[in-house]
Design a protein around this motif. Sequence first.
Motif, PDB file in Angstrom:
ATOM      1  N   MET A   1      -2.530  25.375   3.922  1.00 54.97           N
ATOM      2  CA  MET A   1      -3.556  26.373   3.647  1.00 54.97           C
ATOM      3  C   MET A   1      -4.194  26.022   2.307  1.00 54.97           C
ATOM      4  O   MET A   1      -3.511  25.946   1.284  1.00 54.97           O
ATOM      5  N   VAL A   2      -5.510  25.822   2.318  1.00 52.22           N
ATOM      6  CA  VAL A   2      -6.215  25.291   1.154  1.00 52.22           C
ATOM      7  C   VAL A   2      -7.321  26.250   0.730  1.00 52.22           C
ATOM      8  O   VAL A   2      -8.062  26.759   1.577  1.00 52.22           O
ATOM      9  N   THR A   3      -7.446  26.484  -0.561  1.00 52.11           N
ATOM     10  CA  THR A   3      -8.555  27.283  -1.092  1.00 52.11           C
ATOM     11  C   THR A   3      -9.630  26.361  -1.660  1.00 52.11           C
ATOM     12  O   THR A   3      -9.401  25.169  -1.875  1.00 52.11           O
ATOM     13  N   ALA A   4     -10.795  26.943  -1.905  1.00 49.13           N
ATOM     14  CA  ALA A   4     -11.832  26.208  -2.635  1.00 49.13           C
ATOM     15  C   ALA A   4     -11.337  25.926  -4.051  1.00 49.13           C
ATOM     16  O   ALA A   4     -10.465  26.628  -4.572  1.00 49.13           O
TER      17      ALA A   4
ATOM     18  N   GLU B   1      -1.935  16.117  -2.645  1.00 51.66           N
ATOM     19  CA  GLU B   1      -0.551  15.701  -2.383  1.00 51.66           C
ATOM     20  C   GLU B   1       0.174  16.722  -1.506  1.00 51.66           C
ATOM     21  O   GLU B   1       0.858  16.362  -0.534  1.00 51.66           O
ATOM     22  N   LEU B   2       0.032  17.995  -1.840  1.00 50.51           N
ATOM     23  CA  LEU B   2       0.743  19.032  -1.090  1.00 50.51           C
ATOM     24  C   LEU B   2       0.182  19.201   0.317  1.00 50.51           C
ATOM     25  O   LEU B   2       0.919  19.517   1.250  1.00 50.51           O
ATOM     26  N   THR B   3      -1.113  18.985   0.464  1.00 44.97           N
ATOM     27  CA  THR B   3      -1.727  19.065   1.793  1.00 44.97           C
ATOM     28  C   THR B   3      -1.166  17.977   2.709  1.00 44.97           C
ATOM     29  O   THR B   3      -0.800  18.242   3.865  1.00 44.97           O
ATOM     30  N   ALA B   4      -1.090  16.770   2.206  1.00 47.58           N
ATOM     31  CA  ALA B   4      -0.532  15.678   2.997  1.00 47.58           C
ATOM     32  C   ALA B   4       0.938  15.938   3.326  1.00 47.58           C
ATOM     33  O   ALA B   4       1.385  15.712   4.463  1.00 47.58           O
ATOM     34  N   LEU B   5       1.698  16.423   2.352  1.00 44.14           N
ATOM     35  CA  LEU B   5       3.118  16.702   2.567  1.00 44.14           C
ATOM     36  C   LEU B   5       3.298  17.782   3.629  1.00 44.14           C
ATOM     37  O   LEU B   5       4.133  17.633   4.540  1.00 44.14           O
TER      38      LEU B   5
ATOM     39  N   GLU C   1       8.643  22.051  -7.814  1.00 45.57           N
ATOM     40  CA  GLU C   1       9.205  23.220  -7.135  1.00 45.57           C
ATOM     41  C   GLU C   1       8.538  23.447  -5.785  1.00 45.57           C
ATOM     42  O   GLU C   1       9.200  23.790  -4.800  1.00 45.57           O
ATOM     43  N   ARG C   2       7.251  23.232  -5.742  1.00 40.98           N
ATOM     44  CA  ARG C   2       6.533  23.459  -4.484  1.00 40.98           C
ATOM     45  C   ARG C   2       6.912  22.411  -3.444  1.00 40.98           C
ATOM     46  O   ARG C   2       7.054  22.721  -2.253  1.00 40.98           O
TER      47      ARG C   2
ATOM     48  N   LEU D   1       1.875  26.440   5.049  1.00 49.00           N
ATOM     49  CA  LEU D   1       2.331  26.120   3.698  1.00 49.00           C
ATOM     50  C   LEU D   1       1.112  26.068   2.788  1.00 49.00           C
ATOM     51  O   LEU D   1       0.195  25.275   3.014  1.00 49.00           O
ATOM     52  N   CYS D   2       1.103  26.920   1.767  1.00 47.25           N
ATOM     53  CA  CYS D   2      -0.053  26.968   0.875  1.00 47.25           C
ATOM     54  C   CYS D   2      -0.059  25.747  -0.036  1.00 47.25           C
ATOM     55  O   CYS D   2       0.863  25.548  -0.837  1.00 47.25           O
ATOM     56  N   SER D   3      -1.103  24.927   0.093  1.00 49.41           N
ATOM     57  CA  SER D   3      -1.220  23.718  -0.732  1.00 49.41           C
ATOM     58  C   SER D   3      -2.336  23.845  -1.762  1.00 49.41           C
ATOM     59  O   SER D   3      -2.765  22.852  -2.354  1.00 49.41           O
ATOM     60  N   ALA D   4      -2.807  25.069  -1.980  1.00 53.36           N
ATOM     61  CA  ALA D   4      -3.873  25.299  -2.956  1.00 53.36           C
ATOM     62  C   ALA D   4      -3.386  24.973  -4.366  1.00 53.36           C
ATOM     63  O   ALA D   4      -2.202  25.106  -4.682  1.00 53.36           O
ATOM     64  N   SER D   5      -4.317  24.545  -5.200  1.00 53.86           N
ATOM     65  CA  SER D   5      -3.978  24.259  -6.593  1.00 53.86           C
ATOM     66  C   SER D   5      -5.249  24.192  -7.412  1.00 53.86           C
ATOM     67  O   SER D   5      -6.320  23.851  -6.901  1.00 53.86           O
ATOM     68  N   SER D   6      -5.130  24.511  -8.709  1.00 54.87           N
ATOM     69  CA  SER D   6      -6.261  24.344  -9.618  1.00 54.87           C
ATOM     70  C   SER D   6      -6.525  22.866  -9.901  1.00 54.87           C
ATOM     71  O   SER D   6      -7.598  22.508 -10.361  1.00 54.87           O
TER      72      SER D   6
END
Length: 307
Positions: free
Chosen positions: A109-112, A96-100, A64-65, A84-89
């Motif tokens: 946008m990435v979180t710790a 993958e989402l960061t590269a996309l 979905e993301r 585009l928020c690419s953060a994930s647990s």
Amino acid sequence: MKDMNECRERLRGIFNITVTPFDAQGEIDFTALRENIERVIGLGYDGILIGGTYGEFPVMSLAERRTLFNEVMNCVQDRIPVMLCSASSDPRDARELTALAGDLGAVPMVTAPYVSEITEGQILTYFEAIAPLSKTGILVYNAPGIGITLSPSLLEKLADIPGVVGIKQGDLNPTAIDQIANRLRGKLRLFCASDLAFLGPMMAGFDGISTTNSGALPELVLATYRALEQGDAATARDLHQLWYDYRVLARQHGQPQLVKAAMALRGFNGGTVRAPLQPISAEAQDALTRVMKQLARQASSGVTLVD
């Protein structure tokens, strides 16, 4: 945006945090999403943030993301910059989402990582590994509400990582804001993560804000920001005070829930929230209706607050 240099140049101003509209069956309503994006572009917002914490990314699947990212970028067509928020647990999904996001011309946008007892050294290693994955760089999201609060000293170290182009600061402690603004201003882009209390960070020298409640009050929040941007602090203060009662409700009942309910009162389609979030109660709905009617009566200074 094609690279980090362009990203640094364009990453400033007021960014609407666009809610993800879910329909009655729980699916993403892309028609409503496009309508909401076009509204804020038409009003003159500097950018948008998609799929963040208030965009309810934790309850979306990876597929979905991916689809959300592609649909949004096809809609925007580089008219405004997009976060585009690419953060994930799951760090694999985050990579993958960061590269996309970077490949699509947005800034990810990435979180710790969401890992208990992680050390500062491990957080640095994580960002050192993920930053090069995006050709547009990354925005570090310091998000105390969903993870670890990153200290100003750690943020300074993260700012030295090649590829980190900005910080979205969710810890609004005045001391932290003062340190970050005075030690990192000009080195990378600084964004205040909350429109509930953005006057202080902007006066301290931040480059912009991201705003969820502009989904429901786009004209008022934009007018407040523009007044501050133009050096008219008194007007910004007065406009910000107008929606204090609304902010009280937002803090009580949750922002994505309240924003979507307020959008519906204005005829905007914000859809519903996904579990575990629930729509606001009937009592909260009544209180929100009163507040929105009061805002409509307070329309002044040529600013349309609420139709």
